[in-house]
Design a protein around this motif. Structure first.
Motif, PDB file in Angstrom:
ATOM      1  N   PHE A  97       0.839  -1.202   0.000  1.00 39.77           N
ATOM      2  CA  PHE A  97       0.000   0.000   0.000  1.00 39.77           C
ATOM      3  C   PHE A  97       0.874   1.253   0.000  1.00 39.77           C
ATOM      4  N   ALA A  98       1.949   1.229   0.782  1.00 36.53           N
ATOM      5  CA  ALA A  98       2.861   2.375   0.823  1.00 36.53           C
ATOM      6  C   ALA A  98       3.496   2.600  -0.548  1.00 36.53           C
ATOM      7  N   SER A  99       3.851   1.522  -1.228  1.00 37.88           N
ATOM      8  CA  SER A  99       4.480   1.642  -2.544  1.00 37.88           C
ATOM      9  C   SER A  99       3.500   2.168  -3.588  1.00 37.88           C
ATOM     10  N   PHE A 100       2.281   1.687  -3.563  1.00 39.01           N
ATOM     11  CA  PHE A 100       1.258   2.175  -4.488  1.00 39.01           C
ATOM     12  C   PHE A 100       0.950   3.655  -4.238  1.00 39.01           C
ATOM     13  N   SER A 101       0.819   4.031  -2.976  1.00 39.66           N
ATOM     14  CA  SER A 101       0.293   5.351  -2.612  1.00 39.66           C
ATOM     15  C   SER A 101       1.353   6.421  -2.426  1.00 39.66           C
ATOM     16  N   GLY A 102       2.582   6.013  -2.092  1.00 33.12           N
ATOM     17  CA  GLY A 102       3.617   6.986  -1.775  1.00 33.12           C
ATOM     18  C   GLY A 102       3.555   7.485  -0.340  1.00 33.12           C
ATOM     19  N   LEU A 103       2.666   6.922   0.480  1.00 34.79           N
ATOM     20  CA  LEU A 103       2.568   7.328   1.878  1.00 34.79           C
ATOM     21  C   LEU A 103       3.732   6.763   2.687  1.00 34.79           C
ATOM     22  N   ASP A 127      -3.804 -16.150  -1.795  1.00 35.65           N
ATOM     23  CA  ASP A 127      -3.622 -16.128  -3.243  1.00 35.65           C
ATOM     24  C   ASP A 127      -2.648 -14.999  -3.590  1.00 35.65           C
ATOM     25  N   PRO A 128      -1.518 -15.280  -4.233  1.00 34.93           N
ATOM     26  CA  PRO A 128      -0.535 -14.232  -4.493  1.00 34.93           C
ATOM     27  C   PRO A 128      -1.018 -13.121  -5.411  1.00 34.93           C
ATOM     28  N   GLU A 129      -1.989 -13.406  -6.264  1.00 34.51           N
ATOM     29  CA  GLU A 129      -2.518 -12.364  -7.136  1.00 34.51           C
ATOM     30  C   GLU A 129      -3.524 -11.469  -6.413  1.00 34.51           C
ATOM     31  N   CYS A 130      -3.868 -11.837  -5.198  1.00 34.75           N
ATOM     32  CA  CYS A 130      -4.866 -11.081  -4.429  1.00 34.75           C
ATOM     33  C   CYS A 130      -4.259 -10.428  -3.191  1.00 34.75           C
ATOM     34  N   PHE A 131      -3.282 -11.076  -2.575  1.00 33.80           N
ATOM     35  CA  PHE A 131      -2.740 -10.645  -1.291  1.00 33.80           C
ATOM     36  C   PHE A 131      -2.271  -9.185  -1.294  1.00 33.80           C
ATOM     37  N   THR A 132      -1.491  -8.788  -2.287  1.00 30.14           N
ATOM     38  CA  THR A 132      -0.998  -7.406  -2.343  1.00 30.14           C
ATOM     39  C   THR A 132      -1.494  -6.667  -3.579  1.00 30.14           C
ATOM     40  N   ALA A 133      -2.614  -7.117  -4.135  1.00 32.20           N
ATOM     41  CA  ALA A 133      -3.213  -6.421  -5.278  1.00 32.20           C
ATOM     42  C   ALA A 133      -3.761  -5.066  -4.823  1.00 32.20           C
ATOM     43  N   GLY A 134      -3.509  -4.037  -5.610  1.00 31.66           N
ATOM     44  CA  GLY A 134      -3.976  -2.700  -5.237  1.00 31.66           C
ATOM     45  C   GLY A 134      -5.476  -2.620  -5.060  1.00 31.66           C
ATOM     46  N   TRP A 135      -6.218  -3.392  -5.863  1.00 33.63           N
ATOM     47  CA  TRP A 135      -7.674  -3.352  -5.761  1.00 33.63           C
ATOM     48  C   TRP A 135      -8.200  -4.083  -4.526  1.00 33.63           C
TER      49      TRP A 135
END
Length: 202
Positions: A97-103, A127-135
């Motif tokens: 989340f920090a990487s996506f958002s820049g927070l 599920d690896p496609e879900c665990f850190t998915a931005g959505w």
């Protein structure tokens, strides 16, 4: 020295205490949660997908699961649908989340976001496609996150978060990727239920 055995006591469920602040109104509490929850911009998720062919920041990571990664602990390797994945804790979701958002979300530094927790919208963290998915990630006050989770859930709180994410990412194919089969429209009309709501995007 002797101690008397404590008598069992009935404690008011924490979720009832929270609802007391809203005079028992789950809808008012749900509106409050939505006003103070932050979602990632569809644009930044789409850009990630176009660049990496995955909406997950760490597409080789999963969270521990007794059912799906049996006997595996943090830092162990497991297998998901025929490929190797690394078992992690929720720190990876926070880093994503920090990487996506820049927070700034770690360290004792000025400007760090405090009191907020990263929550999963859909609980498919194995599920690896879900665990850190931005959505699948959003940011909300920690004292509210508890009541969106399965063990202490106030059902409407969980539904409105899923509806907001569904509307943002999948209702109009905003991400340009197929909607996973396990994601369906929760069936709420947030515009009608919360007419003044403006969804917070990062």
């Amino acid at each position: 020295m002797s101690y008397m055995k404590a008598k069992p006591r009935h404690l008011t469920p924490a979720k009832d205490i929270l609802l007391e602040l809203f005079e028992g109104g789950e809808a008012d509490l749900a509106g409050f949660l939505l006003r103070h929850t932050y979602f990632l911009s569809p644009d930044c998720i789409r850009q990630r997908y176009e660049k990496k062919r995955s909406a997950a920041w760490f597409p080789d990571c999963v969270r521990a699961s007794r059912e799906h990664h049996k006997g595996k602990q943090k830092k162990d390797l497991s297998v998901w649908e025929g490929r190797a994945v690394k078992v992690c804790d929720n720190t990876k979701a926070r880093l994503a989340f920090a990487s996506f958002s820049g927070l700034l979300m770690a360290g004792d530094k000025e400007g760090r976001i405090r009191g907020y927790h990263v929550a999963h919208v859909w609980e498919r963290v194995y599920d690896p496609e879900c665990f850190t998915a931005g959505w699948n990630l959003c940011l909300m006050p920690g004292f509210l996150k508890l009541f969106t989770e399965q063990q202490d859930r106030i059902p409407l709180l969980h539904r409105v978060i899923q509806q907001a994410a569904f509307d943002l990412y999948f209702k109009s194919s905003a991400l340009g990727l197929p909607t996973p089969t396990y994601i369906t429209d929760p069936g709420l009309d947030l515009n009608a239920d919360f007419p003044t709501l403006v969804v917070n995007l990062l």
